[in-house]
Design a protein around this motif. Structure first.
Motif, PDB file in Angstrom:
ATOM      1  N   VAL A  19      73.083 -38.913  13.523  1.00 42.53           N
ATOM      2  CA  VAL A  19      73.820 -37.577  13.205  1.00 42.53           C
ATOM      3  C   VAL A  19      74.219 -36.928  14.498  1.00 42.53           C
ATOM      4  O   VAL A  19      73.268 -36.762  15.300  1.00 42.53           O
ATOM      5  CB  VAL A  19      73.052 -36.621  12.141  1.00 42.53           C
ATOM      6  N   PHE A  20      75.626 -36.437  14.522  1.00 41.70           N
ATOM      7  CA  PHE A  20      75.863 -35.889  15.709  1.00 41.70           C
ATOM      8  C   PHE A  20      76.083 -34.378  15.245  1.00 41.70           C
ATOM      9  O   PHE A  20      76.813 -33.989  14.240  1.00 41.70           O
ATOM     10  CB  PHE A  20      77.303 -36.384  16.170  1.00 41.70           C
ATOM     11  N   ARG A  21      75.482 -33.695  16.113  1.00 46.45           N
ATOM     12  CA  ARG A  21      75.295 -32.029  15.817  1.00 46.45           C
ATOM     13  C   ARG A  21      76.296 -31.451  17.104  1.00 46.45           C
ATOM     14  O   ARG A  21      75.956 -31.642  18.206  1.00 46.45           O
ATOM     15  CB  ARG A  21      73.824 -31.612  15.919  1.00 46.45           C
ATOM     16  N   PRO A  22      76.938 -30.380  16.444  1.00 47.08           N
ATOM     17  CA  PRO A  22      77.825 -29.510  17.351  1.00 47.08           C
ATOM     18  C   PRO A  22      76.996 -28.824  18.654  1.00 47.08           C
ATOM     19  O   PRO A  22      75.876 -28.570  18.021  1.00 47.08           O
ATOM     20  CB  PRO A  22      78.605 -28.708  16.642  1.00 47.08           C
ATOM     21  N   HIS A  23      77.354 -28.986  19.761  1.00 52.31           N
ATOM     22  CA  HIS A  23      76.666 -28.505  20.825  1.00 52.31           C
ATOM     23  C   HIS A  23      77.558 -27.874  22.025  1.00 52.31           C
ATOM     24  O   HIS A  23      78.709 -28.373  21.809  1.00 52.31           O
ATOM     25  CB  HIS A  23      75.727 -29.278  21.435  1.00 52.31           C
ATOM     26  N   VAL A  24      77.275 -26.930  22.777  1.00 51.11           N
ATOM     27  CA  VAL A  24      77.955 -26.533  23.913  1.00 51.11           C
ATOM     28  C   VAL A  24      77.358 -27.197  25.214  1.00 51.11           C
ATOM     29  O   VAL A  24      76.273 -27.129  25.492  1.00 51.11           O
ATOM     30  CB  VAL A  24      77.892 -25.072  23.839  1.00 51.11           C
ATOM     31  N   ALA A  25      78.399 -28.107  25.771  1.00 50.42           N
ATOM     32  CA  ALA A  25      77.805 -28.930  26.839  1.00 50.42           C
ATOM     33  C   ALA A  25      77.607 -28.024  28.166  1.00 50.42           C
ATOM     34  O   ALA A  25      78.187 -26.669  28.090  1.00 50.42           O
ATOM     35  CB  ALA A  25      78.820 -29.823  27.249  1.00 50.42           C
ATOM     36  N   ALA A  26      76.700 -28.214  28.947  1.00 48.68           N
ATOM     37  CA  ALA A  26      76.147 -27.474  30.184  1.00 48.68           C
ATOM     38  C   ALA A  26      77.578 -27.224  31.022  1.00 48.68           C
ATOM     39  O   ALA A  26      77.653 -26.043  31.608  1.00 48.68           O
ATOM     40  CB  ALA A  26      75.247 -27.857  30.977  1.00 48.68           C
ATOM     41  N   THR A  27      78.495 -27.984  30.917  1.00 50.23           N
ATOM     42  CA  THR A  27      79.747 -27.844  31.845  1.00 50.23           C
ATOM     43  C   THR A  27      80.996 -27.433  30.783  1.00 50.23           C
ATOM     44  O   THR A  27      81.937 -27.551  31.634  1.00 50.23           O
ATOM     45  CB  THR A  27      79.950 -29.287  32.288  1.00 50.23           C
ATOM     46  N   ALA A  28      80.610 -27.019  29.787  1.00 48.59           N
ATOM     47  CA  ALA A  28      81.534 -26.691  28.921  1.00 48.59           C
ATOM     48  C   ALA A  28      82.710 -25.373  29.278  1.00 48.59           C
ATOM     49  O   ALA A  28      81.913 -24.389  29.914  1.00 48.59           O
ATOM     50  CB  ALA A  28      81.204 -26.173  27.468  1.00 48.59           C
ATOM     51  N   GLN A  30      84.446 -23.884  27.041  1.00 49.28           N
ATOM     52  CA  GLN A  30      84.696 -23.057  25.952  1.00 49.28           C
ATOM     53  C   GLN A  30      83.390 -22.701  25.428  1.00 49.28           C
ATOM     54  O   GLN A  30      82.367 -23.395  25.511  1.00 49.28           O
ATOM     55  CB  GLN A  30      85.390 -23.690  25.019  1.00 49.28           C
ATOM     56  N   ALA A  31      83.101 -21.627  24.602  1.00 52.97           N
ATOM     57  CA  ALA A  31      81.849 -21.180  23.912  1.00 52.97           C
ATOM     58  C   ALA A  31      81.567 -21.938  22.614  1.00 52.97           C
ATOM     59  O   ALA A  31      80.446 -21.924  22.367  1.00 52.97           O
ATOM     60  CB  ALA A  31      81.817 -19.461  23.936  1.00 52.97           C
ATOM     61  N   GLU A  32      82.380 -22.453  21.986  1.00 49.03           N
ATOM     62  CA  GLU A  32      82.215 -23.002  20.723  1.00 49.03           C
ATOM     63  C   GLU A  32      81.704 -24.317  20.690  1.00 49.03           C
ATOM     64  O   GLU A  32      81.770 -25.233  21.810  1.00 49.03           O
ATOM     65  CB  GLU A  32      83.354 -23.136  19.860  1.00 49.03           C
ATOM     66  N   ALA A  33      80.542 -24.602  19.866  1.00 47.36           N
ATOM     67  CA  ALA A  33      79.896 -25.767  19.942  1.00 47.36           C
ATOM     68  C   ALA A  33      80.881 -26.824  19.108  1.00 47.36           C
ATOM     69  O   ALA A  33      81.259 -26.681  17.957  1.00 47.36           O
ATOM     70  CB  ALA A  33      78.597 -25.590  19.137  1.00 47.36           C
ATOM     71  N   TYR A  34      80.830 -28.077  19.664  1.00 52.48           N
ATOM     72  CA  TYR A  34      81.623 -29.414  19.101  1.00 52.48           C
ATOM     73  C   TYR A  34      80.863 -30.466  19.164  1.00 52.48           C
ATOM     74  O   TYR A  34      80.004 -30.753  19.940  1.00 52.48           O
ATOM     75  CB  TYR A  34      82.910 -29.490  19.781  1.00 52.48           C
ATOM     76  N   VAL A  35      81.219 -31.343  18.298  1.00 55.04           N
ATOM     77  CA  VAL A  35      81.160 -33.047  18.574  1.00 55.04           C
ATOM     78  C   VAL A  35      82.363 -33.532  18.951  1.00 55.04           C
ATOM     79  O   VAL A  35      83.417 -32.950  18.401  1.00 55.04           O
ATOM     80  CB  VAL A  35      80.687 -33.500  16.923  1.00 55.04           C
ATOM     81  N   TRP A  36      82.277 -34.075  20.066  1.00 55.35           N
ATOM     82  CA  TRP A  36      83.400 -34.661  20.586  1.00 55.35           C
ATOM     83  C   TRP A  36      83.585 -36.205  20.318  1.00 55.35           C
ATOM     84  O   TRP A  36      82.894 -37.020  20.192  1.00 55.35           O
ATOM     85  CB  TRP A  36      83.332 -34.596  22.243  1.00 55.35           C
TER      86      TRP A  36
END
Length: 181
Positions: A19-28, A30-36
């Protein structure tokens, strides 16, 4: 390795994700959590070890003949990917996997032209991770030049001031600019 119609892909060195869960990457940025994920056009951008810095360039409708010749070279095709020598062994030896998703769970991301697809809810792959295979052969079969350079920055600087389309991924992992310590 490309997505089928109605699909997007996520590339990973981990074949065990269910399962891929939205997250905010350390280098993002943008503030919104995504699955890319990516579509067919951008899949080749990810035929690399995850942390490998790469400079990518391709022709677009407004590409000038002089920029095409200068960056891609004679007989250079439509696209070039450049990495550094220090990453070549990792490139040749990485075991990379692709996860397939229904594109319906994702929306385009990027302005003015979408460069990725994102989901804001957890998503499950359509099946198990699939081995991507020989990355060098993928580039060859797709007609993409693969250049191996001592340092990416001179090439990158030429690309970003050209009329070609371009993308730089993980450039923070590249060697230092030659003019900087």
């Amino acid at each position: 390795m490309r997505p089928q119609p109605g699909e997007v892909l996520h590339f990973s060195e981990d074949p065990t994700i269910t399962v891929f869960r939205p997250h905010v990457a350390a280098t993002a940025q943008q503030a919104e959590a995504y699955v890319w994920a990516v579509d067919d056009a951008r899949a080749p951008d990810y035929w690399f070890p995850r942390q490998c810095p790469r400079a990518l360039a391709w022709t677009v409708p407004g590409t000038s003949a002089s920029d095409r010749d200068r960056i891609l070279g004679p007989g250079g095709g439509e696209r070039v990917h450049a990495i550094e020598y220090g990453w070549m062994q990792r490139f040749l030896g990485v075991e990379l996997f692709a996860y397939r998703f229904s594109a319906a769970a994702f929306r385009p991301f990027g302005e003015p032209v979408s460069h990725a697809f994102v989901a804001t809810e957890p998503v499950e792959p359509l099946g198990p991770a699939q081995p991507v295979g020989d990355l060098l052969q993928l580039h060859r079969d797709a007609g993409i030049q693969l250049r191996v350079l001592d340092n990416l920055w001179e090439f990158w600087d030429a690309v970003i001031t050209s009329t070609l389309g371009f993308s730089g991924i993980r450039l923070r992992n590249a060697r230092a600019r030659p003019d900087q310590p």
